[in-house]
Design an enzyme around this catalytic site. Structure first.
Site, PDB file in Angstrom:
ATOM      1  N   HIS A   1      43.764  44.028  40.885  1.00  0.00           N
ATOM      2  CA  HIS A   1      43.120  42.780  41.320  1.00  0.00           C
ATOM      3  C   HIS A   1      41.615  42.923  41.084  1.00  0.00           C
ATOM      4  O   HIS A   1      41.084  44.038  41.145  1.00  0.00           O
ATOM      5  CB  HIS A   1      43.420  42.620  42.817  1.00  0.00           C
ATOM      6  CG  HIS A   1      43.000  41.327  43.419  1.00  0.00           C
ATOM      7  ND1 HIS A   1      41.700  41.072  43.796  1.00  0.00           N
ATOM      8  CD2 HIS A   1      43.698  40.218  43.739  1.00  0.00           C
ATOM      9  CE1 HIS A   1      41.625  39.862  44.333  1.00  0.00           C
ATOM     10  NE2 HIS A   1      42.824  39.314  44.292  1.00  0.00           N
TER      11      HIS A   1
ATOM     12  N   ASP B   1      44.881  50.469  47.268  1.00  0.00           N
ATOM     13  CA  ASP B   1      44.748  49.062  47.663  1.00  0.00           C
ATOM     14  C   ASP B   1      46.132  48.609  48.153  1.00  0.00           C
ATOM     15  O   ASP B   1      47.033  48.353  47.353  1.00  0.00           O
ATOM     16  CB  ASP B   1      44.277  48.255  46.452  1.00  0.00           C
ATOM     17  CG  ASP B   1      44.324  46.744  46.697  1.00  0.00           C
ATOM     18  OD1 ASP B   1      44.816  46.319  47.773  1.00  0.00           O
ATOM     19  OD2 ASP B   1      43.884  45.996  45.806  1.00  0.00           O
TER      20      ASP B   1
ATOM     21  N   GLN C   1      49.045  44.220  49.014  1.00  0.00           N
ATOM     22  CA  GLN C   1      50.381  43.638  48.782  1.00  0.00           C
ATOM     23  C   GLN C   1      51.494  44.562  49.246  1.00  0.00           C
ATOM     24  O   GLN C   1      52.670  44.253  49.059  1.00  0.00           O
ATOM     25  CB  GLN C   1      50.574  43.333  47.289  1.00  0.00           C
ATOM     26  CG  GLN C   1      49.616  42.313  46.719  1.00  0.00           C
ATOM     27  CD  GLN C   1      49.833  40.908  47.285  1.00  0.00           C
ATOM     28  OE1 GLN C   1      50.875  40.605  47.871  1.00  0.00           O
ATOM     29  NE2 GLN C   1      48.840  40.050  47.134  1.00  0.00           N
TER      30      GLN C   1
ATOM     31  N   LYS D   1      47.230  38.715  54.843  1.00  0.00           N
ATOM     32  CA  LYS D   1      48.442  38.854  54.024  1.00  0.00           C
ATOM     33  C   LYS D   1      49.592  39.441  54.829  1.00  0.00           C
ATOM     34  O   LYS D   1      50.703  39.563  54.342  1.00  0.00           O
ATOM     35  CB  LYS D   1      48.148  39.739  52.813  1.00  0.00           C
ATOM     36  CG  LYS D   1      47.164  39.078  51.846  1.00  0.00           C
ATOM     37  CD  LYS D   1      47.212  39.710  50.496  1.00  0.00           C
ATOM     38  CE  LYS D   1      45.985  39.390  49.678  1.00  0.00           C
ATOM     39  NZ  LYS D   1      46.103  38.123  48.946  1.00  0.00           N
TER      40      LYS D   1
ATOM     41  N   CYS E   1      43.646  36.455  39.926  1.00  0.00           N
ATOM     42  CA  CYS E   1      42.543  37.426  40.115  1.00  0.00           C
ATOM     43  C   CYS E   1      42.853  38.758  39.446  1.00  0.00           C
ATOM     44  O   CYS E   1      42.534  39.824  39.988  1.00  0.00           O
ATOM     45  CB  CYS E   1      42.216  37.645  41.584  1.00  0.00           C
ATOM     46  SG  CYS E   1      41.521  36.205  42.366  1.00  0.00           S
TER      47      CYS E   1
HETATM   48  N1  PMP Z   1      44.078  43.492  46.148  1.00  0.00           N
HETATM   49  C1  PMP Z   1      45.240  42.901  45.935  1.00  0.00           C
HETATM   50  C2  PMP Z   1      46.359  43.649  45.284  1.00  0.00           C
HETATM   51  C3  PMP Z   1      45.408  41.558  46.333  1.00  0.00           C
HETATM   52  O1  PMP Z   1      46.580  40.949  46.117  1.00  0.00           O
HETATM   53  C4  PMP Z   1      44.346  40.885  46.959  1.00  0.00           C
HETATM   54  C5  PMP Z   1      44.472  39.441  47.392  1.00  0.00           C
HETATM   55  N2  PMP Z   1      45.096  38.597  46.475  1.00  0.00           N
HETATM   56  C6  PMP Z   1      43.145  41.566  47.164  1.00  0.00           C
HETATM   57  C7  PMP Z   1      43.056  42.871  46.748  1.00  0.00           C
HETATM   58  C8  PMP Z   1      41.975  40.935  47.827  1.00  0.00           C
HETATM   59  O2  PMP Z   1      42.242  40.664  49.157  1.00  0.00           O
HETATM   60  P1  PMP Z   1      41.213  39.830  50.045  1.00  0.00           P
HETATM   61  O3  PMP Z   1      40.876  38.616  49.243  1.00  0.00           O
HETATM   62  O4  PMP Z   1      41.978  39.527  51.280  1.00  0.00           O
HETATM   63  O5  PMP Z   1      40.038  40.707  50.287  1.00  0.00           O
END
Ligand code: PMP
Length: 407
Positions: free
Chosen positions: A124, A201, A204, A227, A365
């Site tokens: 991401h 990270d 997910q 999430k 993203c």
């Molecule tokens: N890493 C991953 C794998 C994600 O799916 C996301 C959110 N789509 C993020 C980071 C970023 O999370 P946040 O916008 O809640 O900081």
């Protein structure tokens, strides 16, 4: 999980009975954010109505009560991740802020010109850009682990990237586009053979699979509250105590200090050293409520049920002409990204929306991943434990209609 159980769960989530365009809502955008059970919203309300006061500094009852709740939330998170110590849990605004914190503070302490950071092709943007910024700041190089055609990391290539120049590895536990569950334990073991720390990270992963940071031996593990059925604006950085002690604060301000003189400031102990300013103590307590909610159902049970949804959805989608599922890893979480023929994902998403079905379209993203696949983006359906096979039937029937309209 039987039908009645799911039905009872769905009643905890009032938004699931909302109508959109006078149609029943089918919410399949759980990888972007999850819906909130009543207990989480009630916890927020209770916080503001019953014990709202700034924490840590007050001698009065409300402040002490709010402090107790915030610190109890830290303990809940520590237990949820099986951290060894509650001081290893830092509250942040989310995954993004947690990664920025480590990229900055670890970078300040340990990184120099010529050093390298390893990430993977399926990250991401939140797990790319902070490392690129570090690389620009320090004159370092970003290295990228490739993947195979199923969307699984190439472990042999990863081994070859690990050198004496590597300072840190940062990878997703679960890909938000492909659903791939990465072999993070193996990645960590290989990096540790060379004394290289690893950030995972977990944005997910935590909503879908049990996570045990000690068993993984992760040096840093991050996730977002929103999430995992918790509120927005709160997230978690887990860091091993020795790493958190070895890196400087990320932000300066109240709470993170021991003494402040104009000549010199000394910093507070963990976890406060990394929590400058008034923390989101309402968010932290509501996040703890969400974690309890999930634990009450049981993550093993959630994982098994969501896997059923994944298999069911994959089978039905594969019956559609021109269907191309992007991400077919052996170990997969409940995310299905796909394209149909040459139809643009945005058009599919727009028309599904009009039929009450919420999916996400675009690059999710993860532009470098989408570019590497040479596709315009995907349509992504992502399931949570409150989703049902009937909803998948509705979605697939709607998709068939949409495909006919757009073909
Ligand atoms: N890493 C991953 C794998 C994600 O799916 C996301 C959110 N789509 C993020 C980071 C970023 O999370 P946040 O916008 O809640 O900081």
């Amino acid at each position: 999980m039987d039908k009645q159980f799911i039905q009872n769960i769905r009643e905890d989530f009032p938004i699931l009975s909302e109508k959109v365009y006078n149609k029943e809502l089918v919410y399949f955008d759980n990888a972007a954010t999850t819906q909130k059970p009543k207990c989480v919203v009630e916890k927020i309300e209770q916080g503001y109505y019953r014990y709202n006061a700034n924490i840590h500094r007050g001698v009065h009852y409300l402040s002490q009560k709010a402090t107790e709740e915030h610190e109890a939330a830290r303990t809940t998170v520590a237990q949820f991740l099986n951290a060894e110590k509650r001081e290893e849990i830092i509250f942040t605004r989310g995954t993004t802020e947690a990664i920025n914190l480590v990229a900055f503070s670890f970078g300040e302490a340990f990184c120099h010109e010529g050093d390298e950071v390893i990430i993977s092709v399926m990250e991401h943007h939140s797990n790319i850009v902070p490392w690129q910024m570090l690389c620009e700041r320090k004159g370092m190089t970003l290295k990228v682990i490739p993947m195979n055609e199923r969307g699984e990391l190439e472990i042999e290539a990863f081994k070859a990237l690990l050198t004496e120049k590597t300072k840190i590895v940062s990878i997703a536990h679960v890909s938000n586009v492909l659903g791939t569950v990465n072999p993070v334990k193996e990645v960590i073991r290989l990096a540790h053979e060379k004394n290289i720390p690893v950030l995972v990270d977990g944005a997910q992963a935590v909503p879908h699979i049990p996570v045990n940071v000690q068993e993984l031996d992760a040096d840093f593990y991050v996730f977002s509250g929103h999430k995992i059925y918790g509120p927005t604006g709160i997230g978690v950085l887990y860091g091993k105590e020795n790493w958190l002690n070895a890196i400087p604060p990320y932000q300066g301000g109240g709470e993170m200090i021991q003494t402040v003189r104009f000549e010199k400031t000394t910093y507070n102990v963990l976890p406060f050293k990394f929590e400058a300013g008034t923390p989101d103590y309402i968010g932290s307590t509501a996040l703890a409520e969400a974690l309890r909610y999930v634990q009450n159902i049981g993550l093993e049970k959630i994982a098994a049920y969501e896997h059923e949804l994944l298999e069911y959805g994959t089978k039905l989608l594969n019956e559609i002409d021109g269907m191309r599922i992007i991400g077919t890893a052996k170990e997969k979480s409940s995310v299905i990204s796909f394209l149909v023929g040459n139809i643009h994902p945005y058009d599919i998403g727009m028309l599904l929306d009009k039929l009450g079905i919420a999916v996400r379209t675009g690059h999710h993203c993860a532009q470098p991943l989408i570019d590497s696949l040479e596709i315009p983006g995907t349509v992504r359906a992502s399931f949570a434990f409150y989703n049902t096979k009937e909803e998948i039937d509705q979605f697939v029937a709607a998709l068939k209609r949409v495909v006919i309209m757009l073909s």
